[in-house]
Design a protein around this motif. Structure first.
Motif, PDB file in Angstrom:
ATOM      1  N   ASP A 104     -45.888  82.731 -82.520  1.00 13.42           N
ATOM      2  CA  ASP A 104     -45.413  82.263 -83.277  1.00 13.42           C
ATOM      3  C   ASP A 104     -43.457  81.610 -83.100  1.00 13.42           C
ATOM      4  O   ASP A 104     -42.943  83.234 -82.275  1.00 13.42           O
ATOM      5  CB  ASP A 104     -45.183  82.061 -84.359  1.00 13.42           C
ATOM      6  CG  ASP A 104     -47.120  82.016 -85.369  1.00 13.42           C
ATOM      7  OD1 ASP A 104     -46.854  81.032 -85.396  1.00 13.42           O
ATOM      8  OD2 ASP A 104     -46.646  82.839 -86.815  1.00 13.42           O
ATOM      9  N   SER A 126     -45.269  73.746 -90.073  1.00 11.21           N
ATOM     10  CA  SER A 126     -46.117  72.063 -90.234  1.00 11.21           C
ATOM     11  C   SER A 126     -45.473  71.429 -91.381  1.00 11.21           C
ATOM     12  O   SER A 126     -45.165  70.491 -90.843  1.00 11.21           O
ATOM     13  CB  SER A 126     -47.609  72.810 -89.960  1.00 11.21           C
ATOM     14  OG  SER A 126     -47.290  73.045 -91.983  1.00 11.21           O
ATOM     15  N   GLU A 137     -43.260  72.732 -85.508  1.00  8.50           N
ATOM     16  CA  GLU A 137     -43.588  73.340 -84.403  1.00  8.50           C
ATOM     17  C   GLU A 137     -44.079  72.141 -83.459  1.00  8.50           C
ATOM     18  O   GLU A 137     -44.174  72.510 -82.670  1.00  8.50           O
ATOM     19  CB  GLU A 137     -45.536  72.927 -85.090  1.00  8.50           C
ATOM     20  CG  GLU A 137     -46.452  73.380 -84.578  1.00  8.50           C
ATOM     21  CD  GLU A 137     -47.940  73.213 -84.644  1.00  8.50           C
ATOM     22  OE1 GLU A 137     -48.787  73.906 -84.457  1.00  8.50           O
ATOM     23  OE2 GLU A 137     -47.966  73.120 -85.743  1.00  8.50           O
ATOM     24  N   PRO A 169     -54.984  75.590 -81.210  1.00 15.37           N
ATOM     25  CA  PRO A 169     -54.329  76.371 -81.308  1.00 15.37           C
ATOM     26  C   PRO A 169     -54.397  78.336 -81.747  1.00 15.37           C
ATOM     27  O   PRO A 169     -55.685  78.574 -82.028  1.00 15.37           O
ATOM     28  CB  PRO A 169     -53.086  76.202 -82.610  1.00 15.37           C
ATOM     29  CG  PRO A 169     -53.730  74.456 -81.943  1.00 15.37           C
ATOM     30  CD  PRO A 169     -55.016  74.578 -81.812  1.00 15.37           C
ATOM     31  N   SER A 174     -50.419  77.672 -87.737  1.00 16.84           N
ATOM     32  CA  SER A 174     -50.528  76.281 -87.080  1.00 16.84           C
ATOM     33  C   SER A 174     -50.726  75.210 -87.980  1.00 16.84           C
ATOM     34  O   SER A 174     -52.105  75.204 -88.230  1.00 16.84           O
ATOM     35  CB  SER A 174     -51.676  75.719 -85.222  1.00 16.84           C
ATOM     36  OG  SER A 174     -51.150  74.587 -85.655  1.00 16.84           O
TER      37      SER A 174
END
Length: 261
Positions: A104, A126, A137, A169, A174
């Protein structure tokens, strides 16, 4: 003598055939993704102007002007800073990103009306970026090692031959379960992307238009993101792009985030 020559040739042929057969769809997908990534790398630093058009389902349009600067850090996290310049109600709002090559990203949002820097939590990546169809993202660079890959086919898209990949991902938080990509065979440039949400429905379609070359670096001039579920779309138009502009890490701090570019 003929037998002695023929045997090693036969063995070499078998080894070559075995090597060819060993290339899995996952291996092929990774290699194509690496070739596509290479078209974007080697820029050292960059600045670019952006116009973002946010178009509602009814066709109403909101326009925002931005500027983005980016610092390439090979084998480390790239740094980027995006700042809104117009209209007046969002002027000075900025997003600072430290891209994690495998996990991340770290992101900070500066809100000038509050005069404070807000950390964007990983679980919120998101969420929509400033009301657009791009998420936090989406607007960060897609590092290779954040995904696993699989080549699923080849097809013509708008008359251009493309490889078709799926990437998945492998980092936490995600908003997508799968991302499908069309990458041109000739230059390894992205042409189309489909995003599948956590409910396994296609959420958005992203298209890339008018690629330009700056030395060995390729950059796109227009990106359109269409939300198939809300029927909204956002368009990014790039201008005044400069490559290798002499930026360094001091340009990418929380303090610099609070100054107008």
């Amino acid at each position: 003598m003929k037998i002695k020559i023929a045997i090693p040739f036969f063995i070499l042929s078998c080894v070559a055939l075995s090597s060819l057969q060993a290339a899995t769809p996952e291996d092929e997908g990774r290699k194509i993704a690496e070739a596509a990534d290479a078209t974007q790398r080697g820029f050292k630093s960059e600045s670019v102007g952006l116009k973002m058009l946010m178009i509602s389902a009814a066709g109403d349009t909101v326009t925002r002007q931005m500027k983005t600067i980016t610092l390439e850090r090979p084998k480390q996290d790239d740094f980027s800073l995006t700042q809104f310049l117009e209209p007046a109600d969002v002027r000075g709002t900025g997003l600072l990103t430290y891209q994690n090559p495998k996990g991340d990203d770290q992101q900070w949002l500066y809100l000038p009306e509050l005069r404070r820097v807000k950390v964007i939590a990983s679980k919120n990546k998101s969420g929509a970026f400033m009301g657009s169809e791009f998420t936090y993202e989406d607007i960060t660079a897609n590092a290779l090692d954040k995904f696993s890959y699989k080549k699923i086919g080849e097809e013509s898209l708008n008359g251009v031959e493309c490889y078709v990949l799926e990437k998945y991902p492998i980092y936490k938080n995600s908003g997508y379960t799968k991302i499908k990509q069309w990458i041109t065979k000739k230059d390894h440039l992205l042409s189309r992307v489909e995003f599948t949400d956590r409910k396994n429905s296609i959420l958005k379609v992203q298209t890339f238009q008018t690629w330009k070359q700056y030395g060995n670096i390729w950059r796109v001039s227009q990106i359109e993101m269409n939300n198939l579920q809300t029927h909204k779309k956002s368009i990014l138009l790039f201008s005044d792009r400069k490559i290798d502009v002499g930026l360094n890490e001091s340009n990418f701090t929380q303090q610099s985030l609070q100054r107008l570019l």
